[in-house]
Design a protein around this motif. Structure first.
Motif, PDB file in Angstrom:
ATOM      1  N   GLU A   3      -2.720   7.493   1.154  1.00 13.29           N
ATOM      2  CA  GLU A   3      -2.724   6.446   0.146  1.00 13.29           C
ATOM      3  C   GLU A   3      -3.159   5.138   0.784  1.00 13.29           C
ATOM      4  O   GLU A   3      -2.529   4.651   1.727  1.00 13.29           O
ATOM      5  CB  GLU A   3      -1.335   6.291  -0.480  1.00 13.29           C
ATOM      6  CG  GLU A   3      -0.872   7.528  -1.244  1.00 13.29           C
ATOM      7  CD  GLU A   3       0.437   7.299  -1.970  1.00 13.29           C
ATOM      8  OE1 GLU A   3       1.094   6.261  -1.698  1.00 13.29           O
ATOM      9  OE2 GLU A   3       0.798   8.130  -2.814  1.00 13.29           O
ATOM     10  N   THR A   5      -3.902   1.268  -0.091  1.00 16.62           N
ATOM     11  CA  THR A   5      -3.726   0.205  -1.075  1.00 16.62           C
ATOM     12  C   THR A   5      -4.737  -0.900  -0.796  1.00 16.62           C
ATOM     13  O   THR A   5      -4.767  -1.468   0.297  1.00 16.62           O
ATOM     14  CB  THR A   5      -2.298  -0.363  -1.021  1.00 16.62           C
ATOM     15  OG1 THR A   5      -1.364   0.701  -1.229  1.00 16.62           O
ATOM     16  CG2 THR A   5      -2.109  -1.417  -2.100  1.00 16.62           C
ATOM     17  N   THR A 195      -4.439   1.716  -5.815  1.00 19.11           N
ATOM     18  CA  THR A 195      -4.261   2.617  -4.677  1.00 19.11           C
ATOM     19  C   THR A 195      -5.280   3.738  -4.731  1.00 19.11           C
ATOM     20  O   THR A 195      -5.471   4.374  -5.775  1.00 19.11           O
ATOM     21  CB  THR A 195      -2.839   3.213  -4.658  1.00 19.11           C
ATOM     22  OG1 THR A 195      -1.887   2.145  -4.543  1.00 19.11           O
ATOM     23  CG2 THR A 195      -2.663   4.167  -3.487  1.00 19.11           C
TER      24      THR A 195
END
Length: 332
Positions: A3, A5, A195
């Motif tokens: 992930e 961001t 994200t």
């Protein structure tokens, strides 16, 4: 799951790049042993070249299963389309501390991210004893040899495919925005709520300043390169496979019918069938494993017969079928 961001400013800075060394090093990953169905034949041959050539460092760093290939072998793309010479020089000039730090990451792994360590092969340990600068020079020399043997004859055609994919993405960005663009790259890549999520075996969650997106015709699934040393704070690189069959088929050899092959000869018939879109002598030579001189001769015959035309485009001369050539090719 990885992930990343990215805020609005980071999204605005994110960009695409076409990188020759990313394609080379992708064959050192496990999928180099078993390329995706439909991959160009030279991708499957690359590992065989690696085994037969005297490339001890690359051979020991190549993976047969899960693991980590040091990131200094794929330098961060500073521009949209670096040349292989530019990238090889950046490998050669990698700071010694970074080289040794990444090899240490290979040894101990990153358990918190799901990356297991592995024992360093004997040849890698011997090279490390001579210092990080020596490892970088040896890696650059071996990458150059690997490139010349397995990739250089095919790069012009491969780069045309990757450039076309970047053009597709530019159109998607202009017409539909960044979120739609990222969600169009691959089913394993998802953009939502600021994200970017990429399915994979690693467990990483990071705020990042931007993302460099690199299309690939070697990688069968997406991957993310994240700075394992955390020293230079390099933005991550998202590598994803080109999936558009119209684009990928541009480098797949076309097969003419037996009748057209008997009429024109197999080589000329194959070249005429291949010209579904304009191509240069070098592209056709790489696709059919012929010398440029041989391709030029046969294209000259087709040109004099009125079956192809030619026109200069930048530094290349592109050949395309005439209406008569297209009618003949469609009857195959």
């Amino acid at each position: 799951m990885i992930e990343l961001t990215v805020d609005a400013a980071g999204l605005a800075r994110s960009r695409f790049a076409v990188s020759p060394l990313h394609e080379v090093v992708a064959t050192l990953l496990p999928w180099g042993l078993q390329p995706a169905p439909g991959a160009d034949p030279w991708v499957a041959r690359a590992r065989r070249v690696l085994r037969r050539a005297h490339l001890p460092l690359l051979s020991e760093l190549a993976l047969d299963g899960p693991g980590y290939v040091p990131d200094f072998l794929t330098p961060y793309p500073c521009g949209p389309s670096p040349t292989v010479e530019e990238e090889l020089e950046r490998v050669r000039c990698t700071p010694p501390r970074r080289v040794l730090g990444e090899l240490e990451a290979l040894r101990v792994g990153r358990p918190c991210s799901g990356l297991a360590g592995s024992g360093l092969p004997e040849g890698v340990r011997r090279a490390m004893m001579r210092g990080g600068a020596h490892v970088a020079r040896q890696a650059a020399d071996e990458l150059r040899r690997y490139w010349e043997l397995a990739f250089a004859p095919h790069w012009e055609a491969a780069k045309a495919v990757l450039d076309a994919e970047v053009g597709r993405c530019a159109g998607m960005l202009a017409g539909h925005g960044a979120a739609r663009l990222f969600n169009s790259l691959h089913p394993a890549v998802e953009w939502a709520g600021g994200t970017l999520r990429v399915e994979g075996g690693l467990r990483i969650a990071l705020p990042v300043p931007m993302v460099v997106v690199v299309p690939s015709i070697v990688a069968p699934r997406p991957g993310v390169g994240v700075d394992p040393t955390r020293e230079e704070d390099r933005p991550p690189t998202l590598i994803y496979p080109v999936r558009d069959r119209v684009v990928v088929d541009a480098i797949a050899p076309a097969v003419p019918s037996a009748e057209i092959a008997r009429l024109l000869g197999p080589t000329r018939a194959g070249l005429l069938a291949a010209l579904t879109r304009p191509a240069s002598t070098a592209q056709l030579a790489a696709r059919y494993f012929l010398s440029p001189a041989t391709v030029s001769y046969h294209l000259g015959v087709l040109h004099r017969a009125g079956l192809v035309t030619r026109a200069r485009s930048g530094r290349s001369v592109l050949y395309r079928r005439t209406p008569e050539g297209s009618r003949l090719a469609r009857n195959r």
